[in-house]
Motif scaffolding. Structure first.
Motif, PDB file in Angstrom:
ATOM      1  N   ALA A 179      58.914 -42.341  94.495  1.00  0.00           N
ATOM      2  CA  ALA A 179      58.018 -41.297  95.012  1.00  0.00           C
ATOM      3  C   ALA A 179      58.806 -40.048  95.387  1.00  0.00           C
ATOM      4  CB  ALA A 179      57.240 -41.825  96.215  1.00  0.00           C
ATOM      5  N   GLN A 180      59.987 -40.236  95.972  1.00  0.00           N
ATOM      6  CA  GLN A 180      60.826 -39.087  96.317  1.00  0.00           C
ATOM      7  C   GLN A 180      61.338 -38.382  95.065  1.00  0.00           C
ATOM      8  OE1 GLN A 180      61.232 -37.464  98.908  1.00  0.00           O
ATOM      9  NE2 GLN A 180      63.100 -36.266  98.637  1.00  0.00           N
ATOM     10  N   ARG A 229      59.799 -38.171  92.177  1.00  0.00           N
ATOM     11  CA  ARG A 229      58.686 -37.367  91.666  1.00  0.00           C
ATOM     12  C   ARG A 229      58.550 -36.069  92.459  1.00  0.00           C
ATOM     13  NH1 ARG A 229      53.119 -37.262  89.681  1.00  0.00           N
ATOM     14  NH2 ARG A 229      51.789 -36.251  91.235  1.00  0.00           N
ATOM     15  N   ARG A 230      58.623 -36.196  93.776  1.00  0.00           N
ATOM     16  CA  ARG A 230      58.487 -35.010  94.620  1.00  0.00           C
ATOM     17  C   ARG A 230      59.559 -33.984  94.291  1.00  0.00           C
ATOM     18  NH1 ARG A 230      58.712 -35.198 101.274  1.00  0.00           N
ATOM     19  NH2 ARG A 230      58.680 -32.945 101.630  1.00  0.00           N
ATOM     20  N   LEU A 253      58.850 -32.353  90.814  1.00  0.00           N
ATOM     21  CA  LEU A 253      57.737 -31.413  90.835  1.00  0.00           C
ATOM     22  C   LEU A 253      58.040 -30.177  91.666  1.00  0.00           C
ATOM     23  CD1 LEU A 253      54.620 -33.777  91.008  1.00  0.00           C
ATOM     24  CD2 LEU A 253      55.804 -32.844  89.020  1.00  0.00           C
ATOM     25  N   GLU A 254      58.949 -30.292  92.626  1.00  0.00           N
ATOM     26  CA  GLU A 254      59.348 -29.131  93.427  1.00  0.00           C
ATOM     27  C   GLU A 254      60.467 -28.329  92.772  1.00  0.00           C
ATOM     28  OE1 GLU A 254      60.311 -30.697  97.260  1.00  0.00           O
ATOM     29  OE2 GLU A 254      58.202 -30.840  97.896  1.00  0.00           O
ATOM     30  N   HIS A 297      59.920 -40.821 102.780  1.00  0.00           N
ATOM     31  CA  HIS A 297      59.953 -41.040 101.334  1.00  0.00           C
ATOM     32  C   HIS A 297      58.832 -42.009 100.964  1.00  0.00           C
ATOM     33  CE1 HIS A 297      64.556 -40.118 101.401  1.00  0.00           C
ATOM     34  NE2 HIS A 297      63.819 -39.021 101.490  1.00  0.00           N
ATOM     35  N   GLY A 298      57.808 -41.500 100.299  1.00  0.00           N
ATOM     36  CA  GLY A 298      56.696 -42.376  99.945  1.00  0.00           C
ATOM     37  C   GLY A 298      56.142 -43.091 101.154  1.00  0.00           C
ATOM     38  N   GLU A 351      46.294 -41.034  95.019  1.00  0.00           N
ATOM     39  CA  GLU A 351      47.611 -41.420  94.531  1.00  0.00           C
ATOM     40  C   GLU A 351      47.586 -42.732  93.761  1.00  0.00           C
ATOM     41  OE1 GLU A 351      50.270 -41.565  97.851  1.00  0.00           O
ATOM     42  OE2 GLU A 351      49.465 -39.732  98.741  1.00  0.00           O
TER      43      GLU A 351
END
Length: 408
Positions: free
Chosen positions: A142-143, A145-146, A149-150, A323-324, A362
């Protein structure tokens, strides 16, 4: 929690059925403010030993041998489908048509048509349909992906996703349903590459939609001993010169390249017969300003490089609160989270979606299963045709190949 609990049933009480049942049981411990509890009410399995196991583990849970009895029961709100792949379409459609929410394991049938039938039934019934793409729920993933995307790695250029394991590496591994086309579908593609495709789409977001594929598939073992009774895909027959054998009908391994809508090119390798690998699942994502890497066997670690582009160090970031969903399980970084925890996260997203919480967005849904299956069909068609295949035309290509095969 003031709302009435959601009443759940599980179809298929093998290992995955037990994981779903335990996720329901653990849910309110990790997510006490989720909105609704879940109570396991019923289990369906045609094997007496499995029904006895369910009763031993969960007390007064109702058991039955016929899944139809469970689906038609008036006291259930949500049903987990953890039965073998060839049953996914029939079971998933039946659950949705009965007006019950659905938590179904991937790949949701044998083809994209199967997954689409389940997704259409879910949509028509107005129920929730969540799919078991659990690796995306790891806090480190999840981190990742973040960060992607950032823009932390810049423009993504290439990637690699690998799902390698050895449960089928032994030539004495028995010929279970997983090795048969009519019941196990496209073999390692649906079993393992489905997770790889989902991770590409999840990590890269809209830019990760897959447009074209090329793939090669093959078998490590062409014939296997016939099973003696019911066994798991880890079952191995004893050495014998006289044991009866049968043909393996689908791939043990796949090696492919995926083109994405955002321009990135991603290599995918999956094998169920990879000697020396046990659940060696992970990815690397490379961009113009950095790189990320993750290995399921070290699930709490994310390897990060950048923004230096020359002689860049590789930094190990430990997953922690923030994180997530890590904070729902542990108070500080570096404490391990395991496979079963990922299914608890998945169950929480299912309930959030049922309750209308924004967090429910999600959850991986049956729409995600359709898109994954479309990519897998394209990879299967590419391997047969030995050329690049656009994902949108994969179904047509497979149908043509099936027709050609049946008429020859």
């Amino acid at each position: 929690m003031s709302a009435a609990p959601l009443r759940a049933g599980v179809i298929g009480f093998g290992w995955m059925g037990r994981v779903h049942a335990m996720a329901y049981a653990r849910l309110h411990h990790h997510y006490p403010r989720l909105g609704r509890r879940v109570e396991l009410v019923a289990v369906a399995d045609d094997q007496p030993a499995a029904r006895q196991d369910a009763a031993a583990r969960f007390g007064d849970v109702r058991t039955c041998s016929d899944w139809r009895e469970l689906v038609e029961a008036g006291d259930l709100d949500v049903v987990s489908v953890t039965a073998p792949n060839w049953l996914h379409r029939e079971l998933g459609v039946a659950v949705a048509q009965a007006g019950k929410h659905l938590w179904i394991e991937k790949p949701v049938g044998l083809t994209a048509d199967d997954a689409r039938a389940v997704a259409d039934a879910v949509g028509a019934a107005g129920v929730v349909g969540v799919v078991g793409f659990n690796y995306r729920h790891a806090p480190a993933v999840a981190q990742a992906r973040r960060m992607i995307l950032e823009g932390a790695v810049g423009t993504v250029t290439t990637g690699q996703v690998r799902f390698l394991t050895d449960y089928a590496a032994s030539p004495n591994g028995v010929l279970t349903w997983r090795f048969q086309r009519r019941r196990g579908g496209n073999g390692v593609l649906g079993d393992l590459a489905s997770h790889a495709v989902d991770l590409v789409r999840y990590l890269l977001g809209p830019a990760g939609e897959i447009t074209d594929v090329v793939a090669e598939t093959g078998q490590a073992v062409a014939r296997r001993p016939l099973p003696d009774g019911v066994g798991s895909h880890y079952a191995v027959a004893g050495p014998s010169e006289s044991v009866a054998t049968g043909d393996v009908e689908n791939p043990d391994w796949v090696l492919g390249v995926l083109r994405t809508a955002g321009g990135a090119v991603v290599g995918v390798e999956a094998s169920r017969a990879s000697v020396g690998h046990q659940n060696a699942y992970g990815f690397e994502v490379a961009g113009t300003r950095g790189r990320l890497a993750w290995d399921f066997r070290r699930p709490g670690e994310l390897l990060v490089s950048g923004p230096e582009t020359v002689n860049a160090p590789e930094v190990r970031v430990m997953a922690g609160p923030g994180h997530g969903d890590y904070g729902a399980f542990q108070p500080g970084a570096g404490i391990a989270i395991g496979y079963d925890d990922l299914k608890v996260i998945e169950a929480s997203l299912l309930v959030s979606r049922i309750c209308g919480s924004p967090r429910g967005a999600e959850a991986p849904t049956t729409a995600d299963a359709v898109r994954s299956a479309e990519v897998l069909d394209a990879m299967d068609a590419s391997a047969a045709r030995r050329q690049w295949v656009p994902v949108a035309t994969a179904g047509t290509a497979l149908n043509a190949l099936t027709t050609q095969g049946s008429s020859s």
